[in-house]
Design an enzyme around this catalytic site. Structure first.
Site, PDB file in Angstrom:
ATOM      1  N   LYS A 191       0.744  -1.624  -0.360  1.00 26.12           N
ATOM      2  CA  LYS A 191       0.238  -0.209   0.093  1.00 26.12           C
ATOM      3  C   LYS A 191       0.671   1.138  -0.011  1.00 26.12           C
ATOM      4  O   LYS A 191       1.243   1.388   1.275  1.00 26.12           O
ATOM      5  CB  LYS A 191      -0.963  -0.017   1.088  1.00 26.12           C
ATOM      6  CG  LYS A 191      -2.036   0.870   0.773  1.00 26.12           C
ATOM      7  CD  LYS A 191      -2.996   1.847   2.507  1.00 26.12           C
ATOM      8  CE  LYS A 191      -1.819   2.609   2.342  1.00 26.12           C
ATOM      9  NZ  LYS A 191      -1.756   4.371   1.823  1.00 26.12           N
ATOM     10  N   GLY A 244       7.060   4.653   8.795  1.00 27.72           N
ATOM     11  CA  GLY A 244       5.778   6.007   8.705  1.00 27.72           C
ATOM     12  C   GLY A 244       5.751   6.672  10.354  1.00 27.72           C
ATOM     13  O   GLY A 244       6.760   6.490  10.629  1.00 27.72           O
ATOM     14  N   SER A 245       4.935   7.232  10.310  1.00 28.39           N
ATOM     15  CA  SER A 245       5.430   7.908  11.483  1.00 28.39           C
ATOM     16  C   SER A 245       5.646   7.133  12.643  1.00 28.39           C
ATOM     17  O   SER A 245       4.427   6.209  12.958  1.00 28.39           O
ATOM     18  CB  SER A 245       3.983   8.566  11.660  1.00 28.39           C
ATOM     19  OG  SER A 245       3.114   8.081  11.647  1.00 28.39           O
ATOM     20  N   THR A 246       5.375   7.622  13.846  1.00 24.22           N
ATOM     21  CA  THR A 246       5.591   6.542  15.365  1.00 24.22           C
ATOM     22  C   THR A 246       4.131   6.244  15.371  1.00 24.22           C
ATOM     23  O   THR A 246       3.637   4.961  15.783  1.00 24.22           O
ATOM     24  CB  THR A 246       6.162   7.014  16.451  1.00 24.22           C
ATOM     25  OG1 THR A 246       7.285   7.238  16.166  1.00 24.22           O
ATOM     26  CG2 THR A 246       6.734   6.462  17.548  1.00 24.22           C
ATOM     27  N   GLY A 249       2.508   3.544  13.403  1.00 26.71           N
ATOM     28  CA  GLY A 249       3.540   2.478  14.458  1.00 26.71           C
ATOM     29  C   GLY A 249       2.957   1.949  14.806  1.00 26.71           C
ATOM     30  O   GLY A 249       3.188   0.951  14.852  1.00 26.71           O
ATOM     31  N   GLU A 266       9.345   0.788  10.589  1.00 25.11           N
ATOM     32  CA  GLU A 266      10.466   2.254  10.861  1.00 25.11           C
ATOM     33  C   GLU A 266       9.592   3.167  10.765  1.00 25.11           C
ATOM     34  O   GLU A 266       8.858   3.043   9.904  1.00 25.11           O
ATOM     35  CB  GLU A 266      11.390   1.170   9.211  1.00 25.11           C
ATOM     36  CG  GLU A 266      12.724   2.131   9.018  1.00 25.11           C
ATOM     37  CD  GLU A 266      12.853   3.525   8.928  1.00 25.11           C
ATOM     38  OE1 GLU A 266      12.690   4.401   9.690  1.00 25.11           O
ATOM     39  OE2 GLU A 266      12.719   4.289   7.226  1.00 25.11           O
ATOM     40  N   CYS A 300      13.220  10.353   7.274  1.00 25.73           N
ATOM     41  CA  CYS A 300      12.841  10.344   9.070  1.00 25.73           C
ATOM     42  C   CYS A 300      14.518   9.643   9.276  1.00 25.73           C
ATOM     43  O   CYS A 300      14.663  10.539  10.354  1.00 25.73           O
ATOM     44  CB  CYS A 300      12.450   8.758   8.664  1.00 25.73           C
ATOM     45  SG  CYS A 300      13.873   7.359   7.730  1.00 25.73           S
ATOM     46  N   GLU A 401      10.056  15.779  15.831  1.00 28.48           N
ATOM     47  CA  GLU A 401       9.824  16.038  14.354  1.00 28.48           C
ATOM     48  C   GLU A 401       9.198  15.750  13.611  1.00 28.48           C
ATOM     49  O   GLU A 401       8.235  16.634  13.521  1.00 28.48           O
ATOM     50  CB  GLU A 401       9.949  13.822  13.969  1.00 28.48           C
ATOM     51  CG  GLU A 401       9.627  13.484  12.444  1.00 28.48           C
ATOM     52  CD  GLU A 401       9.899  12.829  11.843  1.00 28.48           C
ATOM     53  OE1 GLU A 401       8.908  12.027  11.976  1.00 28.48           O
ATOM     54  OE2 GLU A 401      10.961  12.008  11.280  1.00 28.48           O
TER      55      GLU A 401
HETATM   56  P1  NAP Z   1       2.101   8.098   8.218  1.00 30.28           P
HETATM   57  O1  NAP Z   1       0.558   8.329   8.160  1.00 30.28           O
HETATM   58  O2  NAP Z   1       2.600   7.140   9.057  1.00 30.28           O
HETATM   59  O3  NAP Z   1       1.624   7.261   6.459  1.00 30.28           O
HETATM   60  C1  NAP Z   1       2.476   6.294   6.042  1.00 30.28           C
HETATM   61  C2  NAP Z   1       1.946   4.952   5.517  1.00 30.28           C
HETATM   62  O4  NAP Z   1       0.884   5.137   6.584  1.00 30.28           O
HETATM   63  C3  NAP Z   1       0.702   5.465   4.189  1.00 30.28           C
HETATM   64  O5  NAP Z   1       1.426   4.989   3.704  1.00 30.28           O
HETATM   65  C4  NAP Z   1      -0.439   5.869   4.843  1.00 30.28           C
HETATM   66  O6  NAP Z   1      -1.913   5.820   4.162  1.00 30.28           O
HETATM   67  C5  NAP Z   1      -0.923   5.364   5.607  1.00 30.28           C
HETATM   68  N1  NAP Z   1      -1.836   4.501   7.596  1.00 30.28           N
HETATM   69  C6  NAP Z   1      -2.481   6.308   7.870  1.00 30.28           C
HETATM   70  N2  NAP Z   1      -2.689   5.725   8.908  1.00 30.28           N
HETATM   71  C7  NAP Z   1      -3.193   4.427   8.362  1.00 30.28           C
HETATM   72  C8  NAP Z   1      -3.577   3.174   9.718  1.00 30.28           C
HETATM   73  N3  NAP Z   1      -4.511   3.729  10.555  1.00 30.28           N
HETATM   74  N4  NAP Z   1      -3.370   1.729   9.362  1.00 30.28           N
HETATM   75  C9  NAP Z   1      -2.026   1.751   8.377  1.00 30.28           C
HETATM   76  N5  NAP Z   1      -2.128   2.684   7.392  1.00 30.28           N
HETATM   77  C10 NAP Z   1      -1.827   3.832   7.434  1.00 30.28           C
HETATM   78  O7  NAP Z   1       2.796   9.236   8.188  1.00 30.28           O
HETATM   79  P2  NAP Z   1       1.710  10.791   7.296  1.00 30.28           P
HETATM   80  O8  NAP Z   1       0.579  10.738   7.920  1.00 30.28           O
HETATM   81  O9  NAP Z   1       1.425  10.348   5.735  1.00 30.28           O
HETATM   82  O10 NAP Z   1       2.923  11.664   7.429  1.00 30.28           O
HETATM   83  C11 NAP Z   1       2.532  11.725   8.644  1.00 30.28           C
HETATM   84  C12 NAP Z   1       4.232  12.141   9.790  1.00 30.28           C
HETATM   85  O11 NAP Z   1       4.693  11.494  10.206  1.00 30.28           O
HETATM   86  C13 NAP Z   1       5.179  13.401   9.105  1.00 30.28           C
HETATM   87  O12 NAP Z   1       4.662  14.452   9.308  1.00 30.28           O
HETATM   88  C14 NAP Z   1       6.391  12.974   9.830  1.00 30.28           C
HETATM   89  O13 NAP Z   1       6.859  13.241  10.533  1.00 30.28           O
HETATM   90  C15 NAP Z   1       6.274  11.076   9.541  1.00 30.28           C
HETATM   91  N6  NAP Z   1       6.915  10.759   8.726  1.00 30.28           N
HETATM   92  C16 NAP Z   1       7.860   9.575   9.100  1.00 30.28           C
HETATM   93  C17 NAP Z   1       8.025   8.674   7.531  1.00 30.28           C
HETATM   94  C18 NAP Z   1       9.413   8.143   7.938  1.00 30.28           C
HETATM   95  O14 NAP Z   1      10.383   8.219   7.481  1.00 30.28           O
HETATM   96  N7  NAP Z   1      10.076   7.916   9.829  1.00 30.28           N
HETATM   97  C19 NAP Z   1       7.785   9.114   6.341  1.00 30.28           C
HETATM   98  C20 NAP Z   1       6.600   9.497   6.483  1.00 30.28           C
HETATM   99  C21 NAP Z   1       6.002  10.418   7.197  1.00 30.28           C
HETATM  100  P3  NAP Z   1      -2.109   7.604   3.686  1.00 30.28           P
HETATM  101  O15 NAP Z   1      -0.859   7.983   2.960  1.00 30.28           O
HETATM  102  O16 NAP Z   1      -3.357   6.915   2.620  1.00 30.28           O
HETATM  103  O17 NAP Z   1      -2.113   8.333   4.630  1.00 30.28           O
END
Ligand code: NAP
Ligand code: MG
Length: 507
Positions: A191, A244-246, A249, A266, A300, A401
Site C-alpha cells: 500500500k 511512516g510516523s510513530t 506505527g 521503521e 526519517c 520530528e
Molecule cells: P503516516 O500516517 O504514518 O503514513 C504512512 C503510511 O501509512 C501511508 O501509506 C498511510 O496511508 C498509511 N497509514 C496511515 N494511517 C494508517 C493506519 N491507521 N493503518 C495503516 N496504515 C496507515 O504518515 P503521514 O501522515 O504521511 O505523515 C505524518 C508524519 O509522519 C510526518 O509529518 C512525519 O513526521 C512522519 N513520517 C515519517 C516517515 C519516516 O520515514 N519515518 C515517513 C513519512 C512521514 P495514507 O497515505 O493513505 O494516509
C-alpha cells in the site's frame, strides 16, 4: 466476490507517464470495485498529475486472496533460488534501462529535486541487485546435537506480507520492501502513500514484466486508515512491514498483535549531529548541511538536532549559515536545484507551525523561517531552508520530528554531556559525529542510542548496511542481509539415525 472491471494483464510497462493509474491485483491492472478514483498531485506546482484507482476493503480483500493463493499454490517460492535471483536482476535491468523515465515520474509526483530522485532511483535499482545476490548465499545451519541425531535449519518464507510505505521516498521505500520479500519467496500486498502512489505502481508493473508471477506482488493505492487498517488486521496476512510516523506505527503494532503477526517498524526520528572541536570543518559543514537538507528535510534519518562545540561554534555557524543561504530552492528538474518542494499544503503548515512556535518561545531564526515564493511554481508548497539557534530542550521544535528543512542548533562543552543530550529523545534512528579523533569517534559511536551512526560521513546507508531504529524509531533492520530473516522462519529439522530405536518412556 466479483470484481467489476478487469482491464488487462500486466506484461509491458508502456508508457510510464499516464493520465490514469490502475491498481494491480493478481497480475492485472484493475479499477476499484466501486470505480472510485482519487487525484494525485505535483506538489511543486500544486497541480493534479493523474487519477489513480482508489482501493476499498473489497479490493484489499481481493489483493490479499491473490497474494495468499500465489503463496500457497503458486510457483514463485518453489523456484530454485537462482531463478528468483535472475528475476530480481531483470527487474534492476529494466529499471536501469528506463532510469530517466522513473526519475521524471518520481520528481513529478513528489516535488523532490532531480538530483535527490536520481540518488534514490539508483539506490532502488541497487537494492534489487543486492538482494538478488544476498538470497543465493542465505541458508540455514547445521547444529551440534548428540551422536545419532542430526539437526539443520531450513529458512522458509514467512508468507503473505502487507507492506505500507510513506511519501518521502516513494520508489525507494517500495524497493526496500518488495526486494527482500520476493527474494525470500514471500508474496506481497503493497500500500503506497496516498500522496505518492505512482512509482510504486510502475515498479510493480516492472516486476511483472521481469517475470514475477501474477499474485506475488499486488499494489493497492487507497486510504491508510481504511485499507491499511484492514490489511494489518487481516488473518491471512502473516507479516506487516511499515515505514511512516510513530503514532501510526503504534496503532499498527497494537492491531497486528491480535494475530501475532511478524512486524517490522521503521518510524520517525530526531537524529543528533554532533560537531566536536577537533572536527574537520571542510567535511563537517557540507556534511551537516546535507544531513538536514537532503530531500528537503523530509527524511526519517534527517540530522535535525545539531550540537556544536562552543569553541568552534561561531566559526562553524558562520560557514553553515553562509552555505545554507547558498542552497537553491526551485524548479525540481533544474540540475542546480538543491531543495525541491514540500509534499503538501498540510505538511507546509506543520513545518511553519514548528518554526513559529520556536520563535514565540524565544529562539532565534538564524536564516530562513518562511514559506517561499518560487517563480513559475506559485501554487506549490515551498519552505526556506531554516536554521534555528538559541533553543532550549523543552521547545516543541527541539523535541518533535518536524519532517522539513529545519535544523535546531545547540552548543555544548563536554563529551559526556553531549552524549546525554543527544540521547535525550524518544527516538533513536540516525546520528552523526564529526571528529578527527578516532578514539573519540568509536567511544561516542558506541554510546549513542541509535541504529545508525555516521562518523565523518554525510550518508546514512548503502544497500547492504543495516537501516533501522532504537527506541520509538521502531525495530527490525532493512536494506541488509539481516532483513531476509525478517521475511523468513527458521525451521528446525531434528532427526534420529542412531540405528537402535529409542523408547523414551520405556514401556
Ligand atoms: P503516516 O500516517 O504514518 O503514513 C504512512 C503510511 O501509512 C501511508 O501509506 C498511510 O496511508 C498509511 N497509514 C496511515 N494511517 C494508517 C493506519 N491507521 N493503518 C495503516 N496504515 C496507515 O504518515 P503521514 O501522515 O504521511 O505523515 C505524518 C508524519 O509522519 C510526518 O509529518 C512525519 O513526521 C512522519 N513520517 C515519517 C516517515 C519516516 O520515514 N519515518 C515517513 C513519512 C512521514 P495514507 O497515505 O493513505 O494516509
Ligand atoms: Mg497520516
Amino acid at each position: 466476490m466479483e470484481h467489476t472491471v478487469v482491464k488487462e494483464p500486466v506484461t509491458e510497462v508502456r508508457p510510464m507517464k499516464r493520465d490514469h493509474y490502475a491498481m494491480i491485483i493478481n497480475g492485472e491492472r484493475v479499477e476499484s470495485s466501486s470505480s472510485e478514483v482519487f487525484k494525485t498531485y505535483n506538489p511543486a506546482k500544486g497541480e493534479a498529475l493523474a487519477t489513480v484507482a482508489k482501493a476499498n476493503k473489497e479490493d484489499a480483500e481481493l489483493a490479499v486472496q491473490a497474494a495468499r493463493n500465489a503463496f500457497d499454490n503458486g510457483k514463485w517460492r518453489k523456484y530454485p533460488v537462482g531463478k528468483r535471483s535472475r528475476v530480481l536482476n531483470k527487474i534492476a535491468a529494466i529499471m536501469r534501462e528506463r532510469f530517466n523515465e522513473l526519475v521524471e515520474l518520481e520528481v513529478l509526483n513528489s516535488g523532490k529535486s532531480v538530483g535527490a530522485a536520481q540518488i534514490q532511483i539508483n539506490q532502488s535499482i541497487e537494492d534489487f541487485e543486492f538482494y538478488a545476490g544476498a538470497i543465493v548465499g542465505h541458508r540455514g545451519v547445521v547444529n551440534n546435537v548428540p551422536n545419532g541425531f542430526f539437526n539443520y535449519t531450513n529458512k522458509e518464507p514467512v508468507g503473505v506480507c502487507a507492506q505500507i510505505i510513506p511519501w518521502n521516498y516513494p520508489m525507494m521505500m517500495a524497493a526496500w520492501k518488495i526486494a527482500p520479500a520476493i527474494a525470500t519467496g514471500c508474496s506481497v500486498v503493497l500500500k503506497p502513500a496516498s500522496l505518492t502512489p505512482i512509482t510504486a505502481i510502475i515498479l510493480t508493473e516492472i516486476c511483472h514484466e521481469a517475470g514475477v508471477p501474477a499474485g506475488v506482488i499486488n499494489t493497492i493505492p487507497g486510504s491508510g486508515s481504511v485499507i491499511g487498517d484492514y490489511l494489518v488486521q487481516h488473518e491471512d496476512i502473516n507479516k506487516v512491514a511499515f515505514t511512516g510516523s510513530t503514532p501510526t506505527g503504534k496503532d499498527i503494532m497494537s492491531k497486528a498483535s491480535q494475530s501475532l503477526k511478524r512486524l517490522t517498524l521503521e518510524l520517525g526520528g530526531k537524529s543528533p549531529n554532533i560537531v566536536f572541536d577537533d572536527a574537520d570543518l571542510e567535511a563537517a559543514v557540507p556534511g551537516s548541511l546535507f544531513g538536514i537538507f537532503f530531500n528537503t528535510g523530509q527524511s526519517c534519518e534527517a540530522r535535525s538536532r545539531m550540537f556544536v562545540h562552543e569553541s568552534i561554534y561561531d566559526e562553524f555557524m558562520e560557514q553553515f549559515i553562509a552555505k545554507t543561504k547558498k542552497l537553491k530552492s526551485g524548479d525540481p528538474f533544474d540540475k542546480g536545484t538543491h531543495l525541491g518542494s514540500i509534499i503538501s499544503r498540510d505538511q507546509l503548515e506543520i513545518i511553519d507551525g514548528y518554526v513559529q512556535s520556536a520563535k514565540e518561545a524565544g529562539a532565534t531564526i538564524a536564516t530562513g523561517g518562511k514559506v517561499c515564493k518560487i517563480e513559475g511554481f506559485e501554487n506549490g508548497h515551498w519552505y526556506e531552508p531554516t536554521v534555528i539557534t538559541d533553543v532550549t530542550p523543552d521547545m516543541k521544535a527541539v523535541k518533535e520530528e518536524i519532517f522539513g528543512p529545519v535544523v535546531v542548533v545547540e552548543k555544548f562543552t563536554d563529551e559526556k554531556d553531549v552524549i546525554k543530550r543527544a540521547n535525550d529523545t524518544e527516538y533513536g534512528l540516525g546520528s552523526a559525529i564529526w571528529t578527527t579523533n578516532q578514539a573519540r569517534a568509536t567511544r561516542v559511536a558506541h554510546k549513542i542510542d541509535a541504529g545508525i551512526v555516521m562518523v565523518n560521513c554525510p550518508f546514512s546507508a548503502f544497500p547492504g548496511t543495516p537501516f533501522g531504529g532504537y527506541k520509538q524509531s521502531g525495530f527490525g533492520r532493512e536494506l541488509c542481509v539481516e532483513t531476509l530473516d525478517l521475511y523468513m522462519e527458521d525451521k528446525s529439522v531434528l532427526s534420529y539415525h542412531g540405528g537402535k530405536p529409542i523408547n523414551p518412556f520405556g514401556v
